[in-house]
Write a protein that holds these residues in place. Structure first.
Motif, short mmCIF file in Angstrom:
data_model
loop_
_atom_site.label_atom_id
_atom_site.label_comp_id
_atom_site.label_asym_id
_atom_site.label_seq_id
_atom_site.Cartn_x
_atom_site.Cartn_y
_atom_site.Cartn_z
N LEU A 22 62.60 -7.89 33.16
CA LEU A 22 62.34 -7.02 33.65
C LEU A 22 63.36 -7.02 34.70
N LEU A 23 64.78 -6.24 35.16
CA LEU A 23 65.57 -6.66 35.87
C LEU A 23 66.33 -5.78 36.41
N GLY A 24 67.02 -5.29 37.21
CA GLY A 24 67.20 -4.41 38.21
C GLY A 24 67.46 -4.43 39.77
N LEU A 25 68.03 -3.33 40.16
CA LEU A 25 68.02 -3.94 41.68
C LEU A 25 66.10 -3.06 42.17
N ASP A 26 66.37 -4.31 43.39
CA ASP A 26 64.85 -3.68 44.30
C ASP A 26 64.53 -2.06 44.63
N ASN A 27 63.70 -1.64 44.55
CA ASN A 27 63.73 -0.07 43.89
C ASN A 27 63.91 0.66 43.02
N ALA A 28 64.43 0.25 41.94
CA ALA A 28 64.52 1.04 40.98
C ALA A 28 63.54 1.33 39.83
N GLY A 29 61.91 0.70 40.73
CA GLY A 29 60.86 1.34 39.73
C GLY A 29 60.92 -0.48 38.22
N LYS A 30 61.08 -1.30 38.75
CA LYS A 30 60.32 -2.47 37.07
C LYS A 30 59.08 -2.75 37.70
N THR A 31 58.18 -2.68 39.07
CA THR A 31 56.67 -2.96 38.95
C THR A 31 56.44 -1.73 38.04
N THR A 32 55.99 -0.87 38.89
CA THR A 32 55.71 0.26 38.56
C THR A 32 56.25 1.15 36.97
N LEU A 33 56.65 0.27 36.11
CA LEU A 33 57.14 0.20 34.99
C LEU A 33 56.13 -0.36 34.24
N LEU A 34 56.50 -1.91 34.51
CA LEU A 34 55.66 -3.19 33.95
C LEU A 34 54.02 -2.37 33.86
N SER A 35 53.43 -1.53 35.67
CA SER A 35 52.53 -1.31 35.43
C SER A 35 52.11 0.06 34.23
N GLN A 36 53.21 0.45 34.13
CA GLN A 36 52.73 1.43 33.42
C GLN A 36 52.13 1.49 31.73
N ILE A 37 53.49 -0.26 31.47
CA ILE A 37 52.79 -0.65 29.72
C ILE A 37 51.95 -1.57 30.98
N LYS A 38 51.71 -1.62 31.23
CA LYS A 38 50.34 -2.24 31.21
C LYS A 38 49.26 -1.41 30.80
N ALA A 39 49.48 -0.26 31.73
CA ALA A 39 48.19 1.09 31.03
C ALA A 39 48.50 1.03 29.67
N LEU A 40 49.74 1.98 29.12
CA LEU A 40 49.65 1.99 27.93
C LEU A 40 48.90 0.59 26.93
N TYR A 41 49.43 0.04 26.64
CA TYR A 41 49.02 -1.17 25.73
C TYR A 41 47.65 -2.16 25.79
N GLN A 42 47.23 -2.27 27.69
CA GLN A 42 45.87 -3.09 27.67
C GLN A 42 44.66 -1.94 28.30
N GLN A 82 65.60 -7.93 44.74
CA GLN A 82 66.11 -8.40 46.13
C GLN A 82 67.57 -9.76 45.61
N ILE A 83 68.13 -9.33 47.08
CA ILE A 83 69.16 -10.45 47.23
C ILE A 83 69.42 -11.30 46.69
N SER A 84 68.59 -11.67 47.49
CA SER A 84 67.63 -13.16 47.80
C SER A 84 67.15 -13.88 46.16
N MET A 85 66.56 -13.08 45.57
CA MET A 85 65.76 -12.85 44.33
C MET A 85 66.86 -13.08 43.42
N ARG A 86 68.14 -12.60 43.36
CA ARG A 86 68.67 -13.05 41.78
C ARG A 86 69.42 -13.98 41.90
N ASN A 87 69.62 -14.85 42.77
CA ASN A 87 70.04 -16.67 42.06
C ASN A 87 69.30 -16.51 41.34
N LEU A 88 67.71 -16.12 41.18
CA LEU A 88 66.50 -16.97 39.99
C LEU A 88 66.02 -16.54 39.19
N TRP A 89 67.88 -15.49 38.51
CA TRP A 89 66.99 -14.67 37.30
C TRP A 89 67.86 -15.76 36.74
N GLN A 90 68.69 -16.40 36.77
CA GLN A 90 69.23 -17.16 35.72
C GLN A 90 68.49 -17.83 35.15
#
Length: 270
Positions: A22-42, A82-90
């Motif tokens: 689950l990738l994207g810029l900071d403040n895109a809503g990734k963590t909120t999306l994960l919370s909704q997925i968990k609420a839906l399937y758990q 965050q910019i500091s985290m994007r190098n870790l994606w790879q």
């Protein structure tokens, strides 16, 4: 005999597990999306609906959750944008089976290909409103007027004012940054053949840009450009991570595509 019976039991009860980034810029809503997925399937043990995630804290590092579907597990990795985290994606690319890239559809600015002008019906209805007295200095002007600064240097038509409604200070919002980040993901050889789902988030907000405009003016250009390279298994969908709309459709698309691509990216048996 015991080991054989245990192996047969494990084989009969195990399921395929697929990792989803689950990738994207900071403040895109990734963590909120994960919370909704968990609420839906758990769901809760007592069967009561899960609460609305509301505002979440920006992810520093990663969040990981595994949801159980009838025929598989999806292990979803929410990695900080965050910019500091994007190098870790790879470091996640080689083991992932799908990528969900979340775009803030309220933060695209005044891109010429993705305009913020209201729909024709909205503008037509607003044009029928009764006329109001001429506003004072600094207030919005009527459609027949122009905005002129005190030095007489800048002149903006009414259409240009509409295009700037709720736009960020940067004329292009974070769209260019978003494009560069998505292109950097596509450039990595470890994501070749991986299904990519682009989600136009925050569609519940009035200042959001329609998904078709994001698809035509931004996503298609990235995927069809030099960085996009070969044809990819991809799709663009509208969602509201906060309200939960479109979340199930997003998960179902990922579910179908990782199974279709299982020969290219074999799952882990769990």
């Amino acid at each position: 005999m015991y080991h054989l019976a245990k192996s047969l039991y494990m084989y009969a009860t195990s399921k395929e597990e697929y990792s989803v980034l689950l990738l994207g810029l900071d403040n895109a809503g990734k963590t909120t999306l994960l919370s909704q997925i968990k609420a839906l399937y758990q769901p809760r043990p007592d069967g009561t609906p899960a609460p609305n995630p509301g505002k979440t804290v920006p992810t520093v590092g990663q969040n990981v959750s595994t949801i159980s579907l009838p025929d598989m597990y999806l292990k979803i990795w929410d990695v900080g944008g965050q910019i500091s985290m994007r190098n870790l994606w790879q470091s996640y690319y080689s083991s992932c089976h799908a990528i969900i890239f979340v775009v803030d559809s309220t933060d695209v600015g005044q891109n010429p290909d993705i305009t913020r002008l209201p729909s024709l019906s909205t503008r037509a209805s607003s044009s029928r409103k009764p006329s109001t007295p001429r506003p004072g200095p600094g207030a919005a002007k009527s459609s027949a007027e122009r905005e002129v600064d005190v030095d007489g240097d800048s002149v903006n038509t009414f259409a240009e004012q509409l295009a700037g409604i709720n736009a960020p200070d940067n004329d292009f919002g974070r769209l260019d940054e978003c494009r560069q980040v998505l292109e950097s993901v596509l450039r990595n050889a470890d994501v070749a053949g991986v299904p990519i789902l682009v989600l136009a988030n925050k569609q519940d907000r009035e200042d959001s840009v329609e998904v078709v405009r994001i698809k035509e003016g931004f996503v298609r250009k990235v995927f069809e450009g030099e960085t996009g390279g070969v044809v990819r298994d991809s799709r663009v969908l509208p969602i509201s991570a906060l309200m939960g709309s479109g979340v199930r459709e997003a998960v179902e698309w990922v579910q179908s595509r990782v199974k279709w691509n299982k020969e290219g990216r074999p799952p882990v048996m769990r």
